[in-house]
Design an enzyme around this catalytic site. Structure first.
Site, PDB file in Angstrom:
ATOM      1  N   ILE A 151       0.841  -1.207   0.000  1.00  9.32           N
ATOM      2  CA  ILE A 151       0.000   0.000   0.000  1.00  9.32           C
ATOM      3  C   ILE A 151       0.874   1.255   0.000  1.00  9.32           C
ATOM      4  O   ILE A 151       0.606   2.208  -0.742  1.00  9.32           O
ATOM      5  CB  ILE A 151      -0.972  -0.027   1.205  1.00  9.32           C
ATOM      6  CG1 ILE A 151      -1.978  -1.176   1.022  1.00  9.32           C
ATOM      7  CG2 ILE A 151      -1.701   1.302   1.361  1.00  9.32           C
ATOM      8  CD1 ILE A 151      -2.862  -1.465   2.232  1.00  9.32           C
ATOM      9  N   ARG A 171      11.803  -0.524   8.297  1.00 10.75           N
ATOM     10  CA  ARG A 171      12.854  -1.069   9.158  1.00 10.75           C
ATOM     11  C   ARG A 171      14.162  -1.216   8.389  1.00 10.75           C
ATOM     12  O   ARG A 171      15.226  -1.269   8.976  1.00 10.75           O
ATOM     13  CB  ARG A 171      12.405  -2.396   9.754  1.00 10.75           C
ATOM     14  CG  ARG A 171      11.292  -2.193  10.778  1.00 10.75           C
ATOM     15  CD  ARG A 171      10.667  -3.478  11.162  1.00 10.75           C
ATOM     16  NE  ARG A 171      10.039  -4.138  10.021  1.00 10.75           N
ATOM     17  CZ  ARG A 171       9.313  -5.227  10.086  1.00 10.75           C
ATOM     18  NH1 ARG A 171       9.123  -5.808  11.247  1.00 10.75           N
ATOM     19  NH2 ARG A 171       8.770  -5.762   9.012  1.00 10.75           N
ATOM     20  N   ARG A 228      -3.803   1.136  10.748  1.00 16.24           N
ATOM     21  CA  ARG A 228      -4.516   0.645  11.925  1.00 16.24           C
ATOM     22  C   ARG A 228      -4.521   1.764  12.961  1.00 16.24           C
ATOM     23  O   ARG A 228      -3.500   2.452  13.155  1.00 16.24           O
ATOM     24  CB  ARG A 228      -3.802  -0.570  12.538  1.00 16.24           C
ATOM     25  CG  ARG A 228      -4.025  -1.868  11.801  1.00 16.24           C
ATOM     26  CD  ARG A 228      -5.443  -2.411  11.989  1.00 16.24           C
ATOM     27  NE  ARG A 228      -5.625  -3.691  11.342  1.00 16.24           N
ATOM     28  CZ  ARG A 228      -6.107  -3.885  10.108  1.00 16.24           C
ATOM     29  NH1 ARG A 228      -6.479  -2.844   9.371  1.00 16.24           N
ATOM     30  NH2 ARG A 228      -6.252  -5.105   9.623  1.00 16.24           N
ATOM     31  N   GLU A 257     -12.686   0.472  17.000  1.00 17.87           N
ATOM     32  CA  GLU A 257     -13.750   0.597  15.992  1.00 17.87           C
ATOM     33  C   GLU A 257     -14.940  -0.315  16.334  1.00 17.87           C
ATOM     34  O   GLU A 257     -14.717  -1.413  16.850  1.00 17.87           O
ATOM     35  CB  GLU A 257     -13.186   0.219  14.616  1.00 17.87           C
ATOM     36  CG  GLU A 257     -12.096   1.163  14.183  1.00 17.87           C
ATOM     37  CD  GLU A 257     -11.358   0.690  12.930  1.00 17.87           C
ATOM     38  OE1 GLU A 257     -11.736  -0.356  12.367  1.00 17.87           O
ATOM     39  OE2 GLU A 257     -10.399   1.369  12.544  1.00 17.87           O
ATOM     40  N   HIS A 275     -13.393   3.345   8.280  1.00 19.25           N
ATOM     41  CA  HIS A 275     -12.611   2.174   7.835  1.00 19.25           C
ATOM     42  C   HIS A 275     -13.127   1.636   6.488  1.00 19.25           C
ATOM     43  O   HIS A 275     -13.569   0.493   6.380  1.00 19.25           O
ATOM     44  CB  HIS A 275     -12.629   1.065   8.902  1.00 19.25           C
ATOM     45  CG  HIS A 275     -11.453   0.135   8.775  1.00 19.25           C
ATOM     46  ND1 HIS A 275     -10.823  -0.444   9.852  1.00 19.25           N
ATOM     47  CD2 HIS A 275     -10.783  -0.322   7.679  1.00 19.25           C
ATOM     48  CE1 HIS A 275      -9.830  -1.216   9.438  1.00 19.25           C
ATOM     49  NE2 HIS A 275      -9.789  -1.154   8.111  1.00 19.25           N
TER      50      HIS A 275
HETATM   51  P1  NAP Z   1       2.796  -4.861   3.653  1.00 19.82           P
HETATM   52  O1  NAP Z   1       2.992  -5.036   2.184  1.00 19.82           O
HETATM   53  O2  NAP Z   1       3.169  -5.971   4.557  1.00 19.82           O
HETATM   54  O3  NAP Z   1       3.584  -3.521   4.055  1.00 19.82           O
HETATM   55  C1  NAP Z   1       3.839  -3.130   5.346  1.00 19.82           C
HETATM   56  C2  NAP Z   1       5.185  -2.425   5.366  1.00 19.82           C
HETATM   57  O4  NAP Z   1       5.387  -1.893   6.658  1.00 19.82           O
HETATM   58  C3  NAP Z   1       6.343  -3.373   5.048  1.00 19.82           C
HETATM   59  O5  NAP Z   1       6.908  -3.011   3.822  1.00 19.82           O
HETATM   60  C4  NAP Z   1       7.319  -3.157   6.209  1.00 19.82           C
HETATM   61  O6  NAP Z   1       8.591  -2.863   5.659  1.00 19.82           O
HETATM   62  C5  NAP Z   1       6.770  -1.939   6.935  1.00 19.82           C
HETATM   63  N1  NAP Z   1       6.950  -2.035   8.386  1.00 19.82           N
HETATM   64  C6  NAP Z   1       6.614  -3.050   9.198  1.00 19.82           C
HETATM   65  N2  NAP Z   1       6.913  -2.734  10.463  1.00 19.82           N
HETATM   66  C7  NAP Z   1       7.456  -1.497  10.445  1.00 19.82           C
HETATM   67  C8  NAP Z   1       7.964  -0.614  11.435  1.00 19.82           C
HETATM   68  N3  NAP Z   1       7.991  -0.981  12.712  1.00 19.82           N
HETATM   69  N4  NAP Z   1       8.420   0.606  11.042  1.00 19.82           N
HETATM   70  C9  NAP Z   1       8.404   0.971   9.751  1.00 19.82           C
HETATM   71  N5  NAP Z   1       7.943   0.168   8.763  1.00 19.82           N
HETATM   72  C10 NAP Z   1       7.477  -1.041   9.112  1.00 19.82           C
HETATM   73  O7  NAP Z   1       1.283  -4.538   3.971  1.00 19.82           O
HETATM   74  P2  NAP Z   1       0.246  -3.700   3.081  1.00 19.82           P
HETATM   75  O8  NAP Z   1      -0.510  -4.605   2.193  1.00 19.82           O
HETATM   76  O9  NAP Z   1       0.943  -2.519   2.487  1.00 19.82           O
HETATM   77  O10 NAP Z   1      -0.771  -3.226   4.234  1.00 19.82           O
HETATM   78  C11 NAP Z   1      -0.318  -2.402   5.298  1.00 19.82           C
HETATM   79  C12 NAP Z   1      -1.376  -2.334   6.380  1.00 19.82           C
HETATM   80  O11 NAP Z   1      -2.487  -1.553   5.938  1.00 19.82           O
HETATM   81  C13 NAP Z   1      -2.025  -3.672   6.761  1.00 19.82           C
HETATM   82  O12 NAP Z   1      -1.221  -4.423   7.661  1.00 19.82           O
HETATM   83  C14 NAP Z   1      -3.342  -3.260   7.360  1.00 19.82           C
HETATM   84  O13 NAP Z   1      -3.212  -3.097   8.749  1.00 19.82           O
HETATM   85  C15 NAP Z   1      -3.619  -1.901   6.713  1.00 19.82           C
HETATM   86  N6  NAP Z   1      -4.804  -1.941   5.834  1.00 19.82           N
HETATM   87  C16 NAP Z   1      -5.812  -1.047   6.039  1.00 19.82           C
HETATM   88  C17 NAP Z   1      -6.933  -1.082   5.215  1.00 19.82           C
HETATM   89  C18 NAP Z   1      -8.078  -0.118   5.381  1.00 19.82           C
HETATM   90  O14 NAP Z   1      -9.194  -0.452   5.026  1.00 19.82           O
HETATM   91  N7  NAP Z   1      -7.864   1.081   5.889  1.00 19.82           N
HETATM   92  C19 NAP Z   1      -7.023  -2.025   4.182  1.00 19.82           C
HETATM   93  C20 NAP Z   1      -5.967  -2.886   3.991  1.00 19.82           C
HETATM   94  C21 NAP Z   1      -4.841  -2.840   4.816  1.00 19.82           C
HETATM   95  P3  NAP Z   1       9.929  -3.338   6.387  1.00 19.82           P
HETATM   96  O15 NAP Z   1       9.759  -4.821   6.590  1.00 19.82           O
HETATM   97  O16 NAP Z   1      11.021  -2.968   5.470  1.00 19.82           O
HETATM   98  O17 NAP Z   1       9.985  -2.557   7.659  1.00 19.82           O
END
Ligand code: NAP
Length: 317
Positions: A151, A171, A228, A257, A275
């Protein structure tokens, strides 16, 4: 033979319909009517944001081997307990990336250009009295993305089309992008106009955006959260919005929520959505399809298409 599964949250209608069509017996963990049902249940199903599965629940369900989530986040699942039991967790990554990124840009535009407030101004008939107050340009702004995953990258791509200067905090730096990297969110917050939260929830990221980060973002900075609620210290955020120590916020997610502190509703410098990041027909259908594909593969004893990273090894065995 019907398979017994249990829902651990409300389910989107596309998924409920598909489960019925494929003849699953769906139990509701809040209303178990069959006393033998618990031992019949072999899979749990729920949404990414609402499902809470801990060791206590799993102890009551001795034969569960799969948790199929319809969503990308899995911060409500106690991974240690799951791994101990050899249970595989699946989710639906990639299905909602574009929609969530679209909403992030929508919130940036809404917060910066005050689009909801302008709409209200016109509807109230205020335009005949005065002009709407000046807003903030979004094109060309400096955007800092906390979490450059699926995302986060989609947000960066859209931000580039708006001529924004993109930086990110993860990270570890990503070799395939030229955006400015920060290893500390505090440092990035000082250097951007919009801080966009796109990291997963869970213990490791809880309150990552705290009072210090908001202070660094400063009175001209905006916080956008589509990840989140628990990643942001909500009390500190409310205070910062009230005191105007940040310029504004756009929030799709909250701590508890659907309960949102009433104070948010009284503030004119925050745009709130319930959301709805993945809330389009197209995405919800794709999420339901992938959840069904995971369930089908599991019961056919095939590799599940999309296990969460922590379960990838056990999903192959
Ligand atoms: P993703 O591909 O797993 O991306 C998450 C990124 O966060 C990873 O690239 C990771 O990179 C980074 N990360 C993890 N821990 C971190 C930390 N402590 N500090 C800095 N960066 C960190 O997941 P995604 O598909 O993009 O989704 C992200 C999140 O969006 C989901 O987990 C979910 O909670 C949320 N979401 C919300 C909605 C909504 O309706 N609003 C819908 C879908 C998802 P590194 O490993 O390099 O740190």
């Amino acid at each position: 033979m019907t398979q017994h599964i249990m829902k651990v949250s409300n389910l989107p209608s596309f998924l409920t319909d598909a489960l019925l069509q494929e003849d699953y017996t769906v139990h509701d963990h809040a209303h178990i009517v069959d006393p033998h049902a618990l031992s019949k249940v072999t899979a749990l199903v729920g949404t990414g944001s609402e499902s809470k599965v801990d060791k206590k629940l799993l102890t009551m369900l001795p034969n569960v081997k799969l948790i199929a989530l319809c969503g990308v986040g899995y911060d409500g699942i106690e991974l240690d307990a799951v791994k101990e039991r050899g249970i595989v967790v699946t989710h639906t990554p990639g299905t909602m990336t574009a929609d969530v990124a679209d909403l992030a840009l929508g919130l940036m535009l809404s917060a910066g250009r005050r689009i909801p407030q302008a709409d209200k101004f016109l509807r109230n008939g205020d335009w005949v009295m005065e002009s709407f107050a000046m807003t903030r340009r979004v094109s060309g702004a400096r955007v800092g993305i906390l979490g450059l995953g699926r995302i986060g990258r989609a947000i960066a791509k859209r931000a580039e089309a708006f001529d924004m200067q993109v930086s990110y905090c993860s990270r570890a730096p990503k070799a395939d992008v030229s955006y400015t990297f920060y290893d500390k969110v505090e440092a990035m917050a000082s250097a951007v106009d919009f801080l966009v939260v796109a990291v997963p929830g869970g213990a490791a990221t809880q309150n990552l955006v705290n009072a210090t980060v908001l202070n660094k973002l400063g009175p001209k900075g905006y916080l956008i959260n589509i990840a989140r609620g628990a990643v942001v210290d909500q009390t500190a955020l409310l205070q910062a919005l009230k005191d105007k120590t940040i310029a504004g916020a756009g929030l799709d997610v909250f701590w508890d929520e659907p309960r949102v502190p009433a104070e948010f509703r009284t503030l004119s410098n925050v745009v709130l959505t319930p959301h709805i990041g993945s809330h389009t027909e197209e995405t919800r259908r794709a999420m339901a399809d992938l959840t069904m594909a995971n369930l089908r593969a599991f019961y056919a004893k095939q590799p599940v298409p999309t296990p969460v990273p922590e379960c990838q090894a056990s999903a192959l065995t």
